[in-house]
Design a protein around this motif. Structure first.
Motif, PDB file in Angstrom:
ATOM      1  N   PRO A 119       0.858  -1.177   0.015  1.00 40.96           N
ATOM      2  CA  PRO A 119       0.130  -0.079   0.092  1.00 40.96           C
ATOM      3  C   PRO A 119       0.845   1.339  -0.054  1.00 40.96           C
ATOM      4  N   ALA A 120       2.051   1.330   0.920  1.00 41.45           N
ATOM      5  CA  ALA A 120       2.825   2.442   0.777  1.00 41.45           C
ATOM      6  C   ALA A 120       3.371   2.451  -0.654  1.00 41.45           C
ATOM      7  N   LEU A 121       3.784   1.539  -1.312  1.00 42.96           N
ATOM      8  CA  LEU A 121       4.278   1.610  -2.539  1.00 42.96           C
ATOM      9  C   LEU A 121       3.299   1.999  -3.694  1.00 42.96           C
ATOM     10  N   VAL A 122       2.028   1.465  -3.391  1.00 44.48           N
ATOM     11  CA  VAL A 122       0.997   2.098  -4.565  1.00 44.48           C
ATOM     12  C   VAL A 122       0.785   3.541  -4.136  1.00 44.48           C
ATOM     13  N   HIS A 123       0.709   4.119  -3.002  1.00 44.61           N
ATOM     14  CA  HIS A 123       0.635   5.576  -2.675  1.00 44.61           C
ATOM     15  C   HIS A 123       1.626   6.269  -3.415  1.00 44.61           C
ATOM     16  N   GLN A 124       3.004   5.866  -3.556  1.00 48.99           N
ATOM     17  CA  GLN A 124       4.109   6.756  -4.069  1.00 48.99           C
ATOM     18  C   GLN A 124       3.926   6.487  -5.699  1.00 48.99           C
ATOM     19  N   MET A 125       3.503   5.497  -6.045  1.00 48.87           N
ATOM     20  CA  MET A 125       3.276   5.232  -7.435  1.00 48.87           C
ATOM     21  C   MET A 125       2.184   6.262  -8.001  1.00 48.87           C
ATOM     22  N   ASP A 126       1.169   6.395  -7.237  1.00 44.03           N
ATOM     23  CA  ASP A 126       0.319   7.526  -7.589  1.00 44.03           C
ATOM     24  C   ASP A 126       1.028   8.904  -7.556  1.00 44.03           C
ATOM     25  N   ARG A 127       1.569   9.288  -6.667  1.00 41.06           N
ATOM     26  CA  ARG A 127       2.255  10.579  -6.662  1.00 41.06           C
ATOM     27  C   ARG A 127       3.326  10.640  -7.879  1.00 41.06           C
ATOM     28  N   ASP A 128       4.024   9.518  -8.111  1.00 47.08           N
ATOM     29  CA  ASP A 128       4.719   9.506  -9.231  1.00 47.08           C
ATOM     30  C   ASP A 128       4.252   9.744 -10.632  1.00 47.08           C
ATOM     31  N   ALA A 129       2.932   8.984 -10.995  1.00 40.76           N
ATOM     32  CA  ALA A 129       2.337   8.972 -12.041  1.00 40.76           C
ATOM     33  C   ALA A 129       1.693  10.659 -12.206  1.00 40.76           C
ATOM     34  N   ALA A 130       1.312  11.104 -10.995  1.00 37.55           N
ATOM     35  CA  ALA A 130       0.637  12.569 -11.271  1.00 37.55           C
ATOM     36  C   ALA A 130       1.762  13.355 -11.671  1.00 37.55           C
ATOM     37  N   GLN A 131       3.199  13.216 -10.829  1.00 42.13           N
ATOM     38  CA  GLN A 131       4.111  14.261 -11.398  1.00 42.13           C
ATOM     39  C   GLN A 131       4.394  14.097 -12.695  1.00 42.13           C
ATOM     40  N   ALA A 132       4.527  12.725 -13.112  1.00 38.99           N
ATOM     41  CA  ALA A 132       5.065  12.477 -14.722  1.00 38.99           C
ATOM     42  C   ALA A 132       3.998  13.163 -15.567  1.00 38.99           C
ATOM     43  N   ARG A 133       2.941  12.894 -15.418  1.00 33.40           N
ATOM     44  CA  ARG A 133       1.787  13.607 -16.200  1.00 33.40           C
ATOM     45  C   ARG A 133       1.783  15.303 -16.325  1.00 33.40           C
ATOM     46  N   GLU A 134       2.433  15.766 -15.151  1.00 34.39           N
ATOM     47  CA  GLU A 134       2.484  17.069 -15.072  1.00 34.39           C
ATOM     48  C   GLU A 134       3.681  17.571 -15.951  1.00 34.39           C
ATOM     49  N   VAL A 135       4.929  16.841 -15.739  1.00 29.96           N
ATOM     50  CA  VAL A 135       5.906  17.193 -16.447  1.00 29.96           C
ATOM     51  C   VAL A 135       6.032  16.907 -18.192  1.00 29.96           C
ATOM     52  N   LEU A 136       5.270  15.885 -18.337  1.00 25.07           N
ATOM     53  CA  LEU A 136       5.153  15.666 -19.796  1.00 25.07           C
ATOM     54  C   LEU A 136       4.202  16.639 -20.475  1.00 25.07           C
ATOM     55  N   ALA A 137       3.058  16.961 -19.609  1.00 19.00           N
ATOM     56  CA  ALA A 137       2.178  18.112 -20.110  1.00 19.00           C
ATOM     57  C   ALA A 137       2.923  19.522 -20.344  1.00 19.00           C
ATOM     58  N   CYS A 138       3.483  19.835 -19.371  1.00 25.19           N
ATOM     59  CA  CYS A 138       4.063  21.120 -19.894  1.00 25.19           C
ATOM     60  C   CYS A 138       5.339  21.051 -20.839  1.00 25.19           C
ATOM     61  N   ARG A 139       5.849  19.928 -20.965  1.00 22.93           N
ATOM     62  CA  ARG A 139       6.805  19.847 -22.084  1.00 22.93           C
ATOM     63  C   ARG A 139       6.113  19.823 -23.468  1.00 22.93           C
ATOM     64  N   THR A 140       4.769  19.147 -23.500  1.00 20.04           N
ATOM     65  CA  THR A 140       4.083  19.331 -24.988  1.00 20.04           C
ATOM     66  C   THR A 140       3.768  20.583 -24.804  1.00 20.04           C
ATOM     67  N   LEU A 141       3.329  21.278 -24.115  1.00 22.07           N
ATOM     68  CA  LEU A 141       2.715  22.890 -24.110  1.00 22.07           C
ATOM     69  C   LEU A 141       3.887  23.788 -24.239  1.00 22.07           C
ATOM     70  N   GLY A 142       5.027  23.350 -23.945  1.00 28.69           N
ATOM     71  CA  GLY A 142       6.331  24.416 -23.908  1.00 28.69           C
ATOM     72  C   GLY A 142       6.231  25.223 -22.878  1.00 28.69           C
ATOM     73  N   GLU A 143       5.579  24.809 -21.879  1.00 29.80           N
ATOM     74  CA  GLU A 143       5.316  25.618 -20.716  1.00 29.80           C
ATOM     75  C   GLU A 143       6.116  25.558 -19.479  1.00 29.80           C
ATOM     76  N   CYS A 144       7.168  24.603 -19.742  1.00 30.72           N
ATOM     77  CA  CYS A 144       7.860  24.190 -18.289  1.00 30.72           C
ATOM     78  C   CYS A 144       8.926  25.323 -17.930  1.00 30.72           C
ATOM     79  N   ALA A 145       9.181  25.186 -16.501  1.00 36.16           N
ATOM     80  CA  ALA A 145       9.901  26.327 -16.069  1.00 36.16           C
ATOM     81  C   ALA A 145      11.403  26.012 -16.312  1.00 36.16           C
TER      82      ALA A 145
END
Length: 316
Positions: free
Chosen positions: A290-316
């Protein structure tokens, strides 16, 4: 069609003569590509073949079997990259004790002169070869004058006051500097391979993964990454990937596990390319699943954010 040869001895590869490049070519970075482009230019001007000679395993891996250096690129991937760079023939010579014991003089006469019919030999800086590393550019020039070929050392490529090298790229990857590694490579860092069946634990946790084994090669980077996965459909698919030994489930062999967002399909047997975009964190051992899955949820959300900003060209 590019010819692949693995043996030191054998029939003549290039009857019309060749320009030969020799090196490890691990990663095929911008320095390697400069060398290959120069060699291709000489080959075209002289109506000669471009022959690239490398080794599998690499000499460093052979002599350091107990603790081999990380690899940037697999043999198959290297062959394709050399082919695409214009090589007419690629030698991935089997580096074993017999080749290690071959004298520098025999390397020149038997391989370069007899087998490859070399008219010009081109090497990078600090190139050594033959038993006890006795061969160098000076020997190539001296014996080239005897056997009828020219030898040339190609200057390294400099980027931000540093010489581009595979060692620097490994250091970049190991410390999470993926942008800097990509600048030296000329493209984002990619690991590719065929998807194999695993224990399907990720599926039971809600994160099915495409698993790629590294075939005993030590990876140049470890951890959890935002990634693009190529080789499925018409374009890359966003995902989050783990490269490590999976300590929470007592894994041992390094394994690349790629989870593709919003994808439902059978990937077994497919050849995928995993492009590393940003490191999210180091691999770690969790107390329970369960602790691993909780971290995987956080990793997936962060990866989506990173890749979305790369796609839009809005990364800091």
């Amino acid at each position: 069609m590019t010819v692949l040869f693995r043996d030191f001895s054998g029939p003549r590869i290039s009857p019309r003569g060749s320009v030969v490049c020799i090196g490890a070519f691990d990663g095929l970075h911008l320095g390697h590509r400069h060398l290959l482009a120069e060699a291709r230019r000489f080959a075209d001007a002289g109506n000669l073949d471009l022959v690239v000679v490398s080794f599998e395993p690499l000499p460093r891996e052979f002599f350091g079997r107990a603790n081999p250096p990380p690899r940037l690129i697999r043999a198959r991937q290297k062959f394709r990259a050399l082919r695409d760079a214009g090589a007419d023939a690629v030698g991935l010579l089997r580096f074993n004790q017999a080749l290690a014991d071959t004298s520098a003089e025999a390397f020149i006469t038997e391989l370069l002169v007899q087998r490859l019919n070399a008219h010009r030999v081109m090497v990078g800086p600090d190139f050594f070869f033959g038993k006890s590393r006795r061969g160098n550019l000076d020997m190539l020039r001296d014996l080239g004058a005897v056997h009828g070929f020219e030898a040339q050392g190609v200057q390294p490529q400099i980027q931000q006051d540093e010489r581009i090298s595979s060692s620097l790229i490994r250091a970049d990857l190991q410390t999470g500097r993926l942008t800097e590694a990509a600048q030296k490579l000329g493209h984002p860092y990619v690991i590719e391979g065929r998807v194999v069946r695993g224990k399907q634990l990720g599926r039971t946790l809600g994160y099915p993964t495409a698993n790629i084994r590294l075939q005993g090669r030590k990876p140049a980077l470890m951890g959890i990454y935002a990634t693009w996965i190529h080789g499925v459909g018409n374009g890359p698919i966003a995902g989050v990937s783990s490269l490590g030994t999976r300590p929470t489930v007592n894994g041992r062999e390094p394994l690349l596990e790629a989870h593709l967002f919003d994808f439902d399909g059978d990937l077994y047997g497919k050849h995928l390319q995993v492009e590393f975009v940003r490191k999210l964190r180091d691999e770690e051992k969790f107390d329970d699943l369960p602790a691993l899955v909780h971290q995987m949820d956080r990793d997936a959300a962060q990866a989506r954010e990173v890749l979305a900003c790369r796609t839009l060209g809005e990364c800091a």
